[in-house]
Design an enzyme around this catalytic site. Structure first.
Site: not given
Length: 345
Positions: A18, A130-131, A289, A300
């Site tokens: 990653d 947050d994406n 949040q 995962d």
């Protein structure tokens, strides 16, 4: 409760390194990416990986969906080391060496099939707020060969040692025959075989291999989007998530000694799971949040937490609670990383 032992949990999938970085909207637009998505790299994304590393401060982690989950399961269990075995294909290169080191640091017993035709796979995690938009370049991960790795006596012995098996749906794009061999073994020996719908494109474009494995699946995971796509592909004619879980549970099953369990997560909303003949809602752990750093790896991690309790034969409610705990920890950090020790009771 049985105590975990070495190689009790078996995972097989696409090992990826990653590479995560925070990017802006222009970067996403340039490569035609949606803010929250997971896709396989195409030719137009070739330059993305280089640009990501050049333009941004990046972090490297051992990744790939299944490897993330078994890594989290191992972290939740702590001792002994190497409760989790992992199979997948890497390249004989620098990234491959980093991956081996990272797997070892995570105390996962990784047995990679190493080849030199393709470089080690990578996954770019482009984070905006947050994406996260994930672009996976499978490369070597695509080169896994059943007869050159899974079928070898020493490796198959590790499969036989396991009690619980987990393979993410992504691996259907690589080696469905390897999945079937492991799934049939689990079914014949009345062990637990778990799978994940993984991404909408799996149900859409790999429906045939998915449905060949489905009769062997004891526990199926997915999120609300994947569940909706799966239902559409199978003509369930409902978008009610509880109804989809029920219909999925009732699909044909080989090992009738175990009733299939279906678990669908829905981000910050309750998880939905089939418990016997009922469908039950399980609330997630409350989180501010503002504490959410990166939802990459939440799914995962949920599976990893779940598996850590499952190998210890905990009841379903406990497995889901462990899953929610793990996901809650991971989304407060960048990438699929975790503190030194879990604080789960």
């Amino acid at each position: 409760m049985p105590t975990p032992s070495e190689n009790m949990l078996f995972g097989m999938g696409n090992p990826l390194l990653d590479i995560s970085a925070v990017v802006d909207k222009d970067f996403l637009d340039k490569f035609g990416l949606k803010p929250n998505d997971q896709i396989l790299a195409e030719d137009k994304h070739k330059a993305l990986f280089e640009e990501l590393v050049k333009r941004n401060k990046v972090e490297y982690h051992a990744g790939g969906s299944t490897q993330n989950s078994v890594k989290i399961a191992q972290w939740m269990i702590q001792k002994p080391h190497k409760v989790a075995t992992f199979f997948g294909c890497i390249g004989t290169d620098h990234f491959g060496e980093i991956l081996k080191k990272k797997a070892e640091e995570a105390h996962v017993d990784a047995h990679y099939y190493e080849q030199n035709e393709e470089p080690t796979g990578t996954c770019a995690a482009c984070i905006t707020g947050d994406n996260r938009s994930l672009v996976a370049n499978l490369a070597a991960a695509n080169c896994y060969k059943k007869e050159k790795h899974l079928d070898l006596d020493g490796n198959w012995e590790l499969v036989e040692k396991a009690k619980v098996y987990y393979i993410a749906g992504f691996f259907l794009t690589v080696s469905p025959e390897s999945i079937l061999k492991v799934a049939k073994h689990a079914s014949d020996k009345n062990k637990i075989f778990c799978m994940n719908l993984s991404a909408p494109f799996i149900s859409q474009f790999f429906k045939e291999p998915l449905m060949k494995v489905m009769p062997y699946v004891d526990i199926l995971f997915g999120n609300e989007t994947e569940a909706a796509t799966f239902a559409k592909e199978l003509g369930f004619e409902t978008d009610d998530i509880a109804e989809i879980a029920k219909k999925t549970q009732n699909l044909p099953k080989e090992n009738t000694k175990r009733q299939r369990v279906v678990v669908f997560t829905q981000g910050k909303d309750d998880a939905v799971a089939t418990v016997g003949e009922k469908v039950t809602m399980f609330p997630v752990v409350d989180i501010d949040q503002n504490d959410i750093v990166d939802t990459n790896g939440a799914g995962d991690s949920f599976v990893g937490g779940f598996l850590s309790a499952l190998v210890q034969e905990r009841p379903l409610e406990e497995c889901i609670r462990a899953g929610h705990y793990a996901a809650n920890i991971i989304i407060k950090r960048v990438g699929c990383t975790f503190p030194e020790k879990p604080d789960f009771h």
